[in-house]
Design a protein around this motif. Structure first.
Motif, PDB file in Angstrom:
ATOM      1  N   ARG B  44       0.807  -1.221   0.000  1.00  0.00           N
ATOM      2  CA  ARG B  44       0.000   0.000   0.000  1.00  0.00           C
ATOM      3  C   ARG B  44       0.840   1.271   0.000  1.00  0.00           C
ATOM      4  O   ARG B  44       0.307   2.369  -0.130  1.00  0.00           O
ATOM      5  CB  ARG B  44      -0.963  -0.020   1.186  1.00  0.00           C
ATOM      6  CG  ARG B  44      -2.091  -1.022   0.975  1.00  0.00           C
ATOM      7  CD  ARG B  44      -2.833  -1.360   2.230  1.00  0.00           C
ATOM      8  NE  ARG B  44      -2.068  -2.265   3.078  1.00  0.00           N
ATOM      9  CZ  ARG B  44      -2.564  -2.934   4.103  1.00  0.00           C
ATOM     10  NH1 ARG B  44      -3.835  -2.785   4.425  1.00  0.00           N
ATOM     11  NH2 ARG B  44      -1.811  -3.750   4.820  1.00  0.00           N
ATOM     12  N   ARG B 128      -3.027  12.060  -0.325  1.00  0.00           N
ATOM     13  CA  ARG B 128      -4.253  11.341   0.018  1.00  0.00           C
ATOM     14  C   ARG B 128      -3.968   9.856   0.304  1.00  0.00           C
ATOM     15  O   ARG B 128      -4.311   9.331   1.353  1.00  0.00           O
ATOM     16  CB  ARG B 128      -5.243  11.486  -1.148  1.00  0.00           C
ATOM     17  CG  ARG B 128      -6.532  10.719  -0.993  1.00  0.00           C
ATOM     18  CD  ARG B 128      -7.420  11.378   0.032  1.00  0.00           C
ATOM     19  NE  ARG B 128      -8.542  10.524   0.361  1.00  0.00           N
ATOM     20  CZ  ARG B 128      -8.475   9.507   1.211  1.00  0.00           C
ATOM     21  NH1 ARG B 128      -7.363   9.210   1.807  1.00  0.00           N
ATOM     22  NH2 ARG B 128      -9.545   8.796   1.472  1.00  0.00           N
ATOM     23  N   GLU B 131      -1.631   9.135   3.213  1.00  0.00           N
ATOM     24  CA  GLU B 131      -2.224   9.179   4.551  1.00  0.00           C
ATOM     25  C   GLU B 131      -2.958   7.872   4.845  1.00  0.00           C
ATOM     26  O   GLU B 131      -3.023   7.432   5.999  1.00  0.00           O
ATOM     27  CB  GLU B 131      -3.150  10.379   4.689  1.00  0.00           C
ATOM     28  CG  GLU B 131      -3.640  10.649   6.109  1.00  0.00           C
ATOM     29  CD  GLU B 131      -2.506  10.838   7.138  1.00  0.00           C
ATOM     30  OE1 GLU B 131      -1.416  11.275   6.763  1.00  0.00           O
ATOM     31  OE2 GLU B 131      -2.740  10.518   8.319  1.00  0.00           O
ATOM     32  N   VAL B 132      -3.499   7.247   3.816  1.00  0.00           N
ATOM     33  CA  VAL B 132      -4.089   5.911   4.018  1.00  0.00           C
ATOM     34  C   VAL B 132      -2.993   4.953   4.473  1.00  0.00           C
ATOM     35  O   VAL B 132      -3.178   4.174   5.416  1.00  0.00           O
ATOM     36  CB  VAL B 132      -4.754   5.404   2.716  1.00  0.00           C
ATOM     37  CG1 VAL B 132      -5.222   3.961   2.898  1.00  0.00           C
ATOM     38  CG2 VAL B 132      -5.923   6.294   2.336  1.00  0.00           C
ATOM     39  N   ASN B 135      -2.198   5.483   8.016  1.00  0.00           N
ATOM     40  CA  ASN B 135      -3.166   4.773   8.872  1.00  0.00           C
ATOM     41  C   ASN B 135      -2.801   3.291   8.990  1.00  0.00           C
ATOM     42  O   ASN B 135      -2.870   2.702  10.073  1.00  0.00           O
ATOM     43  CB  ASN B 135      -4.584   4.879   8.288  1.00  0.00           C
ATOM     44  CG  ASN B 135      -5.144   6.281   8.385  1.00  0.00           C
ATOM     45  OD1 ASN B 135      -4.684   7.097   9.183  1.00  0.00           O
ATOM     46  ND2 ASN B 135      -6.137   6.573   7.561  1.00  0.00           N
ATOM     47  N   VAL B 136      -2.436   2.704   7.862  1.00  0.00           N
ATOM     48  CA  VAL B 136      -2.037   1.289   7.853  1.00  0.00           C
ATOM     49  C   VAL B 136      -0.846   1.083   8.792  1.00  0.00           C
ATOM     50  O   VAL B 136      -0.799   0.127   9.569  1.00  0.00           O
ATOM     51  CB  VAL B 136      -1.681   0.845   6.411  1.00  0.00           C
ATOM     52  CG1 VAL B 136      -1.030  -0.532   6.414  1.00  0.00           C
ATOM     53  CG2 VAL B 136      -2.926   0.835   5.533  1.00  0.00           C
ATOM     54  N   ARG B 139      -1.820   1.188  12.467  1.00  0.00           N
ATOM     55  CA  ARG B 139      -2.442  -0.066  12.914  1.00  0.00           C
ATOM     56  C   ARG B 139      -1.406  -1.183  13.034  1.00  0.00           C
ATOM     57  O   ARG B 139      -1.497  -2.029  13.924  1.00  0.00           O
ATOM     58  CB  ARG B 139      -3.554  -0.450  11.941  1.00  0.00           C
ATOM     59  CG  ARG B 139      -4.651   0.615  11.865  1.00  0.00           C
ATOM     60  CD  ARG B 139      -5.881   0.146  11.131  1.00  0.00           C
ATOM     61  NE  ARG B 139      -5.701  -0.014   9.725  1.00  0.00           N
ATOM     62  CZ  ARG B 139      -6.126   0.859   8.787  1.00  0.00           C
ATOM     63  NH1 ARG B 139      -6.734   1.972   9.148  1.00  0.00           N
ATOM     64  NH2 ARG B 139      -5.947   0.616   7.513  1.00  0.00           N
ATOM     65  N   VAL B 153      -2.549   2.929  21.087  1.00  0.00           N
ATOM     66  CA  VAL B 153      -3.653   3.758  20.605  1.00  0.00           C
ATOM     67  C   VAL B 153      -3.082   4.792  19.642  1.00  0.00           C
ATOM     68  O   VAL B 153      -2.098   5.471  19.963  1.00  0.00           O
ATOM     69  CB  VAL B 153      -4.371   4.480  21.772  1.00  0.00           C
ATOM     70  CG1 VAL B 153      -5.299   5.561  21.248  1.00  0.00           C
ATOM     71  CG2 VAL B 153      -5.146   3.492  22.612  1.00  0.00           C
ATOM     72  N   PRO B 155      -4.159   8.106  18.349  1.00  0.00           N
ATOM     73  CA  PRO B 155      -5.228   9.089  18.558  1.00  0.00           C
ATOM     74  C   PRO B 155      -5.869   9.561  17.256  1.00  0.00           C
ATOM     75  O   PRO B 155      -7.093   9.723  17.195  1.00  0.00           O
ATOM     76  CB  PRO B 155      -4.506  10.241  19.270  1.00  0.00           C
ATOM     77  CG  PRO B 155      -3.371   9.585  19.978  1.00  0.00           C
ATOM     78  CD  PRO B 155      -2.926   8.486  19.066  1.00  0.00           C
ATOM     79  N   SER B 156      -5.066   9.746  16.227  1.00  0.00           N
ATOM     80  CA  SER B 156      -5.612  10.289  14.975  1.00  0.00           C
ATOM     81  C   SER B 156      -6.517   9.312  14.249  1.00  0.00           C
ATOM     82  O   SER B 156      -7.137   9.674  13.252  1.00  0.00           O
ATOM     83  CB  SER B 156      -4.470  10.708  14.040  1.00  0.00           C
ATOM     84  OG  SER B 156      -3.705  11.715  14.642  1.00  0.00           O
ATOM     85  N   ASN B 157      -6.588   8.086  14.715  1.00  0.00           N
ATOM     86  CA  ASN B 157      -7.499   7.101  14.126  1.00  0.00           C
ATOM     87  C   ASN B 157      -8.555   6.644  15.122  1.00  0.00           C
ATOM     88  O   ASN B 157      -9.231   5.633  14.899  1.00  0.00           O
ATOM     89  CB  ASN B 157      -6.732   5.878  13.620  1.00  0.00           C
ATOM     90  CG  ASN B 157      -6.192   6.053  12.209  1.00  0.00           C
ATOM     91  OD1 ASN B 157      -5.614   5.144  11.649  1.00  0.00           O
ATOM     92  ND2 ASN B 157      -6.380   7.232  11.625  1.00  0.00           N
ATOM     93  N   GLU B 158      -8.698   7.345  16.214  1.00  0.00           N
ATOM     94  CA  GLU B 158      -9.732   7.000  17.181  1.00  0.00           C
ATOM     95  C   GLU B 158     -11.049   7.665  16.787  1.00  0.00           C
ATOM     96  O   GLU B 158     -11.055   8.760  16.198  1.00  0.00           O
ATOM     97  CB  GLU B 158      -9.335   7.479  18.581  1.00  0.00           C
ATOM     98  CG  GLU B 158      -8.283   6.601  19.232  1.00  0.00           C
ATOM     99  CD  GLU B 158      -8.845   5.238  19.635  1.00  0.00           C
ATOM    100  OE1 GLU B 158      -9.701   5.184  20.520  1.00  0.00           O
ATOM    101  OE2 GLU B 158      -8.411   4.230  19.056  1.00  0.00           O
ATOM    102  N   ARG B 199       4.886  13.331   6.058  1.00  0.00           N
ATOM    103  CA  ARG B 199       3.736  13.286   6.952  1.00  0.00           C
ATOM    104  C   ARG B 199       4.165  12.623   8.261  1.00  0.00           C
ATOM    105  O   ARG B 199       5.137  11.874   8.301  1.00  0.00           O
ATOM    106  CB  ARG B 199       2.582  12.475   6.346  1.00  0.00           C
ATOM    107  CG  ARG B 199       2.027  13.063   5.069  1.00  0.00           C
ATOM    108  CD  ARG B 199       1.141  14.254   5.308  1.00  0.00           C
ATOM    109  NE  ARG B 199      -0.045  13.916   6.081  1.00  0.00           N
ATOM    110  CZ  ARG B 199      -0.882  14.828   6.569  1.00  0.00           C
ATOM    111  NH1 ARG B 199      -0.656  16.119   6.401  1.00  0.00           N
ATOM    112  NH2 ARG B 199      -1.953  14.459   7.240  1.00  0.00           N
TER     113      ARG B 199
END
Lengths: 121, 315
Positions: B44, B128, B131-132, B135-136, B139, B153, B155-158, B199
């Motif tokens: 990704r 765009r 940033e996905v 997120n990956v 996680r 945790v 935070p930016s994905n809570e 980022r």
């Protein structure tokens, strides 16, 4: 760490039937004969309507986000192994019960237009 | 010191002490190796268009102690604000904050036009889709921590995370500053050893990791403005950077209008937006600028000492 009680609902909900059917199809395939998890299979979700399907991993596709079935969606060993007498659909529903709220949030963020929150305009 | 007095809140003579415990250092090194491999191998990390070039190069990684007093200072009005949550408000029992800076690949950076008022397709797509991937990565780091007996945790994905009036409940940039990754530029981005074109992401954990020493003390230490730079001011197509905007040096509303409306309208068919003029073709785009403060340009021996202390940033 978010609990359902305090979770805002994503603006476009993830399409449960298509996710369940994709996971069930995966379970059918990897439990045919000897159990053989497939680390190349991903759940792909379309941005426009949040429907999902099963496919092999590839480069990213515009307007989609994908998640590895093994290790990413279901990280516990043998999670995708069918128990005696269990159907793929039953197992898929059990597995999704455990991740559904979190998966909704993941997908909401992966399709969010900005980084100001999962429902940011 | 270039900063306005309002930013004295981040002056911190008491940087985290070097942690001599081998366990927490080894854990941090394992994490760093994992993150590097993940960024290099996960499919990704690629644009979905064209020849599908890589979006990110391997990141810089830093660790802050969850109890670092700077996190409390972020709640000060005008800093981030009272809405900003501390690591322990996101994760009771939090011990560490893992922060990373993902630098854009050369392919993405080089695609950005030098003179056009608009960014390249590769840039807006990288912003765009990158940033996905961020997120990956968040996680993946959480899973890594869970496998090592901890909790994590992002935070930016809570679900509760949001920015209200452009004030976020968690600031990735400020967390990165505290985690030793870099200091701010007047353009608002963090200037790291690999520049500002990238980022930032972070994960809070209840595992104790050795904090990264901050090799700076001042919020704008790596930014040479006003004496020796200011290149981002005329480069901004929205005229959103400058001393006329006060202590923050920036008019955020102009910035948002440019990125969301002007760029967004141009790339409407692609579904992309956001600008990156203040991150590209600048002396700080891919390094700490040579003209920055003397402390940022240390002699070799001192720089080596810094490298050893900031062991995680050797990714």
């Amino acid at each position: 760490m978010t609990t359902m009680a305090e979770s805002p609902v994503p603006r476009i909900p993830l399409d449960y039937p298509s996710v369940r059917d994709a996971v069930a199809d995966y379970l059918l395939q990897v439990n045919h004969g000897a159990y053989q998890p497939d680390r190349k299979k991903v759940l792909s979700v379309r941005k426009t309507d949040r429907t999902a399907w099963l496919r092999d991993v590839s480069s990213p596709v515009r307007g989609e986000a994908f998640y590895f079935i093994e290790g990413e969606l279901f990280s516990e060993k043998n999670a995708t192994r069918l128990q005696a007498g269990e159907t793929p659909r039953e197992r898929a529903e059990k597995l999704l019960d455990g991740i559904w709220p979190q998966l909704q949030i993941w997908i909401a963020y992966d399709f969010a237009r900005s980084t100001s929150g999962m429902n940011a305009p | 010191m270039n900063a306005a007095p309002e930013h004295a809140y981040l002056l911190d003579p008491a940087a985290p002490e070097e942690d001599s415990r081998r366990d927490s250092r080894q854990a941090a090194e394992h994490l760093a190796a994992f993150v590097r491999q993940f960024v290099e191998e996960d499919p990704r990390n690629a644009l979905p268009e064209g020849g599908r070039p890589r979006i990110w190069e391997p990141p810089l990684l830093g660790v802050a102690a969850a109890g670092d007093p700077l996190f409390t200072r972020l709640k000060t009005p005008g800093v981030v604000g009272p809405l900003h949550r501390s690591p322990k408000e996101w994760l009771p029992g939090a011990q560490s904050v893992i922060s990373w800076f993902l630098p854009y690949s050369k392919a993405v950076r080089a695609s950005y036009p030098k003179k056009s008022p608009l960014p390249s397709l590769a840039w807006v797509s990288g912003r765009r889709n990158g940033e996905v991937f961020n997120n990956v990565l968040r996680r993946a780091v959480i899973r890594f921590l869970e496998k090592h007996g901890g909790q994590g945790v992002a935070p930016s994905n809570e679900a509760q995370y949001q920015a209200i009036g452009m004030i976020p409940l968690w600031s990735e940039r400020h967390a990165a500053f505290i985690a030793g990754l870099g200091s701010f530029g007047i353009h608002g981005a963090l200037i790291t050893r690999l520049g500002c074109a990238g980022r930032i992401g972070s994960v809070i954990t209840d595992l104790e990791l050795s904090p990264t020493r901050r090799p700076y003390r001042e919020i704008y230490e790596y930014c040479p403005y006003p004496d020796r730079c200011g290149a981002c001011i005329p480069r901004c197509p929205a005229q959103a950077i400058g001393a006329q905007f006060g202590a923050n040096w920036r008019d955020n509303a102009r910035c948002v209008i440019q990125g969301r409306d002007v760029v967004g309208d141009f790339f409407k068919d692609w579904g992309y937006h956001s600008c990156g003029h203040c991150l590209t073709w600048l002396p700080c785009a891919d390094r700490i600028p040579r003209a920055s403060s003397p402390r940022a340009q240390k002699p070799k021996a001192e720089a080596r000492e810094e490298e050893e202390a900031a062991f995680l940033s050797t990714l």
